[in-house]
Scaffold this motif. Structure first.
Motif, PDB file in Angstrom:
ATOM      1  N   GLY A  62      -7.505   2.801   5.312  1.00  0.00           N
ATOM      2  CA  GLY A  62      -6.589   3.686   4.950  1.00  0.00           C
ATOM      3  C   GLY A  62      -5.131   3.468   5.504  1.00  0.00           C
ATOM      4  N   PHE A  63      -4.027   3.858   4.929  1.00  0.00           N
ATOM      5  CA  PHE A  63      -2.617   3.580   5.294  1.00  0.00           C
ATOM      6  C   PHE A  63      -2.029   4.776   5.246  1.00  0.00           C
ATOM      7  CE2 PHE A  63      -4.592  -0.782   3.942  1.00  0.00           C
ATOM      8  CZ  PHE A  63      -4.427  -1.398   5.199  1.00  0.00           C
ATOM      9  N   LEU A  64      -1.206   5.180   5.840  1.00  0.00           N
ATOM     10  CA  LEU A  64      -0.511   6.483   6.330  1.00  0.00           C
ATOM     11  C   LEU A  64       0.940   6.070   6.431  1.00  0.00           C
ATOM     12  CD1 LEU A  64      -0.980   9.371   5.798  1.00  0.00           C
ATOM     13  CD2 LEU A  64      -1.432   9.721   7.859  1.00  0.00           C
ATOM     14  N   PRO A  68       7.530   8.831   0.679  1.00  0.00           N
ATOM     15  CA  PRO A  68       7.015   8.121  -0.687  1.00  0.00           C
ATOM     16  C   PRO A  68       7.860   7.780  -1.813  1.00  0.00           C
ATOM     17  CG  PRO A  68       6.826  10.506  -0.681  1.00  0.00           C
ATOM     18  CD  PRO A  68       7.277  10.058   0.917  1.00  0.00           C
ATOM     19  N   ASN A  69       9.285   8.251  -1.757  1.00  0.00           N
ATOM     20  CA  ASN A  69      10.160   7.842  -2.689  1.00  0.00           C
ATOM     21  C   ASN A  69      10.794   6.386  -2.286  1.00  0.00           C
ATOM     22  OD1 ASN A  69       9.451  10.078  -4.459  1.00  0.00           O
ATOM     23  ND2 ASN A  69      10.778  11.038  -3.307  1.00  0.00           N
ATOM     24  N   ALA A  70      10.734   6.148  -1.167  1.00  0.00           N
ATOM     25  CA  ALA A  70      11.510   5.037  -0.524  1.00  0.00           C
ATOM     26  C   ALA A  70      11.150   3.755  -0.861  1.00  0.00           C
ATOM     27  CB  ALA A  70      11.647   5.111   1.101  1.00  0.00           C
ATOM     28  N   VAL A  71      12.150   2.679  -1.385  1.00  0.00           N
ATOM     29  CA  VAL A  71      11.593   1.501  -1.948  1.00  0.00           C
ATOM     30  C   VAL A  71      10.852   0.667  -0.759  1.00  0.00           C
ATOM     31  CG1 VAL A  71      12.537  -0.486  -2.899  1.00  0.00           C
ATOM     32  CG2 VAL A  71      13.433   1.474  -3.265  1.00  0.00           C
ATOM     33  N   PHE A  72      11.351   0.723   0.392  1.00  0.00           N
ATOM     34  CA  PHE A  72      10.681  -0.115   1.442  1.00  0.00           C
ATOM     35  C   PHE A  72       9.096   0.310   1.679  1.00  0.00           C
ATOM     36  CE2 PHE A  72       9.174  -0.325   5.807  1.00  0.00           C
ATOM     37  CZ  PHE A  72       9.092  -1.819   6.185  1.00  0.00           C
ATOM     38  N   TYR A  73       8.913   1.418   1.570  1.00  0.00           N
ATOM     39  CA  TYR A  73       7.569   1.954   1.716  1.00  0.00           C
ATOM     40  C   TYR A  73       6.693   1.887   0.406  1.00  0.00           C
ATOM     41  CZ  TYR A  73       8.492   3.786   6.300  1.00  0.00           C
ATOM     42  OH  TYR A  73       8.979   4.056   7.604  1.00  0.00           O
ATOM     43  N   TYR A  98       0.931   9.282   1.657  1.00  0.00           N
ATOM     44  CA  TYR A  98       2.266   9.308   2.166  1.00  0.00           C
ATOM     45  C   TYR A  98       2.457  10.596   3.019  1.00  0.00           C
ATOM     46  CZ  TYR A  98       3.608   5.570  -0.888  1.00  0.00           C
ATOM     47  OH  TYR A  98       3.683   4.299  -1.493  1.00  0.00           O
ATOM     48  N   LEU A  99       3.267  10.694   3.998  1.00  0.00           N
ATOM     49  CA  LEU A  99       3.541  11.939   4.638  1.00  0.00           C
ATOM     50  C   LEU A  99       4.736  12.492   4.110  1.00  0.00           C
ATOM     51  CD1 LEU A  99       3.023  10.254   8.396  1.00  0.00           C
ATOM     52  CD2 LEU A  99       1.847  12.071   7.300  1.00  0.00           C
ATOM     53  N   LYS A 100       4.437  13.473   3.357  1.00  0.00           N
ATOM     54  CA  LYS A 100       5.522  14.185   2.823  1.00  0.00           C
ATOM     55  C   LYS A 100       6.030  15.073   3.740  1.00  0.00           C
ATOM     56  CE  LYS A 100       3.975  13.689  -2.031  1.00  0.00           C
ATOM     57  NZ  LYS A 100       3.210  14.379  -3.194  1.00  0.00           N
ATOM     58  N   ASP A 101       5.272  15.723   4.421  1.00  0.00           N
ATOM     59  CA  ASP A 101       5.465  16.678   5.743  1.00  0.00           C
ATOM     60  C   ASP A 101       5.344  15.827   7.001  1.00  0.00           C
ATOM     61  OD1 ASP A 101       5.948  18.280   7.772  1.00  0.00           O
ATOM     62  OD2 ASP A 101       4.593  20.168   6.765  1.00  0.00           O
ATOM     63  N   GLN A 102       6.215  15.436   7.525  1.00  0.00           N
ATOM     64  CA  GLN A 102       6.353  14.501   8.861  1.00  0.00           C
ATOM     65  C   GLN A 102       6.211  15.156  10.162  1.00  0.00           C
ATOM     66  OE1 GLN A 102       9.431  11.429   8.267  1.00  0.00           O
ATOM     67  NE2 GLN A 102       9.171  11.763   6.047  1.00  0.00           N
ATOM     68  N   THR A 103       6.124  16.409  10.138  1.00  0.00           N
ATOM     69  CA  THR A 103       5.808  17.242  11.371  1.00  0.00           C
ATOM     70  C   THR A 103       4.859  16.865  12.326  1.00  0.00           C
ATOM     71  OG1 THR A 103       4.592  19.019  10.338  1.00  0.00           O
ATOM     72  CG2 THR A 103       6.835  19.444  10.311  1.00  0.00           C
ATOM     73  N   PRO A 104       4.590  16.785  13.476  1.00  0.00           N
ATOM     74  CA  PRO A 104       3.496  16.257  14.082  1.00  0.00           C
ATOM     75  C   PRO A 104       2.317  17.037  13.857  1.00  0.00           C
ATOM     76  CG  PRO A 104       5.213  16.362  15.679  1.00  0.00           C
ATOM     77  CD  PRO A 104       5.824  17.014  14.315  1.00  0.00           C
ATOM     78  N   ALA A 108      -0.991  14.961  12.246  1.00  0.00           N
ATOM     79  CA  ALA A 108      -2.252  14.911  12.908  1.00  0.00           C
ATOM     80  C   ALA A 108      -3.270  15.286  11.936  1.00  0.00           C
ATOM     81  CB  ALA A 108      -2.270  15.788  14.066  1.00  0.00           C
ATOM     82  N   GLU A 109      -3.084  16.556  11.034  1.00  0.00           N
ATOM     83  CA  GLU A 109      -4.058  16.927  10.158  1.00  0.00           C
ATOM     84  C   GLU A 109      -4.194  15.911   9.142  1.00  0.00           C
ATOM     85  OE1 GLU A 109      -2.303  20.173   8.639  1.00  0.00           O
ATOM     86  OE2 GLU A 109      -2.478  21.485  10.317  1.00  0.00           O
ATOM     87  N   HIS A 110      -3.243  15.334   8.707  1.00  0.00           N
ATOM     88  CA  HIS A 110      -3.588  14.040   7.538  1.00  0.00           C
ATOM     89  C   HIS A 110      -4.559  12.999   8.221  1.00  0.00           C
ATOM     90  CE1 HIS A 110      -1.517  12.756   3.859  1.00  0.00           C
ATOM     91  NE2 HIS A 110      -2.622  12.085   3.977  1.00  0.00           N
ATOM     92  N   LEU A 111      -4.118  12.852   9.359  1.00  0.00           N
ATOM     93  CA  LEU A 111      -4.934  11.616  10.407  1.00  0.00           C
ATOM     94  C   LEU A 111      -6.416  12.070  10.294  1.00  0.00           C
ATOM     95  CD1 LEU A 111      -2.586  10.593  13.095  1.00  0.00           C
ATOM     96  CD2 LEU A 111      -3.422   8.937  11.342  1.00  0.00           C
ATOM     97  N   ALA A 112      -6.535  13.342  10.652  1.00  0.00           N
ATOM     98  CA  ALA A 112      -7.856  13.913  10.728  1.00  0.00           C
ATOM     99  C   ALA A 112      -8.888  13.638   9.443  1.00  0.00           C
ATOM    100  CB  ALA A 112      -7.965  15.027  11.446  1.00  0.00           C
ATOM    101  N   ASP A 113      -7.999  14.125   8.230  1.00  0.00           N
ATOM    102  CA  ASP A 113      -8.762  14.300   6.951  1.00  0.00           C
ATOM    103  C   ASP A 113      -8.762  12.637   6.665  1.00  0.00           C
ATOM    104  OD1 ASP A 113      -8.990  15.292   4.483  1.00  0.00           O
ATOM    105  OD2 ASP A 113      -7.485  14.031   3.704  1.00  0.00           O
ATOM    106  N   LEU A 114      -7.943  11.657   6.668  1.00  0.00           N
ATOM    107  CA  LEU A 114      -8.100  10.480   6.131  1.00  0.00           C
ATOM    108  C   LEU A 114      -9.264   9.683   6.907  1.00  0.00           C
ATOM    109  CD1 LEU A 114      -6.930   8.254   4.263  1.00  0.00           C
ATOM    110  CD2 LEU A 114      -5.372   7.587   6.353  1.00  0.00           C
ATOM    111  N   GLY A 115      -9.491  10.143   8.258  1.00  0.00           N
ATOM    112  CA  GLY A 115     -10.433   9.452   9.110  1.00  0.00           C
ATOM    113  C   GLY A 115     -11.784   9.761   8.451  1.00  0.00           C
ATOM    114  N   GLN A 116     -12.009  10.830   7.823  1.00  0.00           N
ATOM    115  CA  GLN A 116     -13.202  11.117   7.492  1.00  0.00           C
ATOM    116  C   GLN A 116     -13.895  10.268   6.004  1.00  0.00           C
ATOM    117  OE1 GLN A 116     -13.379  15.453   6.458  1.00  0.00           O
ATOM    118  NE2 GLN A 116     -13.119  15.895   8.549  1.00  0.00           N
ATOM    119  N   ARG A 117     -12.522   9.585   5.259  1.00  0.00           N
ATOM    120  CA  ARG A 117     -12.814   9.089   4.242  1.00  0.00           C
ATOM    121  C   ARG A 117     -12.613   7.393   4.332  1.00  0.00           C
ATOM    122  NH1 ARG A 117      -8.398  10.244   1.102  1.00  0.00           N
ATOM    123  NH2 ARG A 117      -7.349  11.670   2.647  1.00  0.00           N
TER     124      ARG A 117
END
Length: 340
Positions: A62-64, A68-73, A98-104, A108-117
């Protein structure tokens, strides 16, 4: 097969077992046989490669990523997917989000969700206690997490993959101090003060200037909040208050707005002394900045190498979780106006 056996230092029977997929052969032995077969042009080298694909672990990585609209990413995402597909030590599948909402909290929630998959994660994010808590929870579940581009402070992270940002900052300082027409004000832009990569680059730039170029006036660091619009606004303010600006380092996002403000200033004040700008990451925007001489140099990650080495370390972290923190430090690419 005799030639391959002699080249790799193993027996003909071992080569035969790898070629025909019979019984277990150690992974490192099988990889040496594959490399010898390819080096000698052995007609069945492709068959050996396919046999090895059959015994490699099947892993989902998994890569977070940010913005999402940036050319570099988008380029980073493509390189990560390709590296996962091509990695010779696993049968891999890449999951890029991608982290559309970059609040901590949301990271953290996105990491936990991705970690299940997935089996392992690499994340580009700002350093924060909530993020570190999520990393430590994933560590307890044996899902290794790597800091990508920017390191993280959790002692339970699996590792870091990116540039040596101390060298980035000092290289930027050297370029500005050597190329500026005379000592004067120098600006530093960051996207966010919580990204370790940007913080360390800034500290190192200031350290170099104190040591080697004390006549330059380092201004208070400017945060673009990762926004082009805010970057443009802050750059206009900077140029109005410091018309004698001699250089700047751009360490975060918001770069398109900064370049827009610089171009508008050039149009208004033709013949003004050129400012020595140092940017990060080669994209169509920074390439244009080099061509139009708003940048004297762009310091960049070599993405294919970075992604290949990161994917290999992620696979090893899953298979050998007790190996400790893993560092993937890649050499910095330096792009100049005449090299793009």
């Amino acid at each position: 097969m005799d030639d391959v056996a002699r080249h790799c230092g193993h027996s003909r029977s071992t080569v035969d077992r790898v070629l025909n997929g019979r019984s277990n052969v150690r992974e490192d032995t099988a990889q040496r046989i594959r490399a010898s077969a390819e080096a000698l042009g052995f007609y069945a080298a492709g068959v050996i490669t396919e046999r090895l694909r059959d015994v490699r672990p099947r892993l989902t990585l998994g890569f977070l990523l940010q913005l999402p609209n940036a050319v570099f990413y988008r380029g980073l995402a493509a390189a990560l997917a390709q590296a996962t597909q091509d990695c010779p030590t696993l049968r891999g599948r890449a999951v890029v989000e991608y982290l559309k909402d970059q609040t901590p909290e949301r990271v953290a929630e996105h990491l936990a969700d991705l970690g299940q998959r997935v089996d392992a994660i690499a994340v580009v994010t700002a350093d924060h206690a909530l993020v570190n808590n999520a990393i430590e929870a994933l560590h307890q579940r044996q899902v290794p997490v790597f800091g990508l581009i920017s390191d993280l402070s959790s002692p339970l992270r699996a590792g870091y993959a990116g540039l040596d940002n101390r060298r980035v900052g000092r290289t930027a300082a050297w370029l500005i101090s050597e190329l500026a027409h005379a000592p004067g004000p120098v600006a530093i832009f960051v996207g966010s003060h919580r990204f370790q990569c940007q913080e360390l680059s800034e500290i190192s730039l200031r350290s170099y200037m104190r040591e080697h170029a004390p006549d330059f006036d380092l201004l208070e660091t400017i945060s673009t909040l990762e926004s082009d619009a805010y970057g443009e606004e802050r750059t206009h303010e900077l140029l109005d208050s410091h018309p004698d600006l001699v250089g700047f380092y751009m360490g975060g996002s918001g770069i398109e707005g900064v370049l827009k403000a610089l171009e508008q200033r050039r149009q208004r004040k033709r013949g003004a002394q050129r400012v020595v700008g140092i940017g990060t990451e080669l994209t169509p925007v920074t390439r244009a900045g080099l061509i139009h001489r708003h940048f004297a140099a762009v310091l960049s990650h070599p993405l294919p190498q970075l992604c290949r080495e990161l994917v290999a370390q992620m696979a090893e972290a899953v298979v050998q979780p007790t190996a400790g923190v893993r560092q993937v430090l890649v050499p910095m690419d330096i792009h100049l106006p005449e090299s793009v």
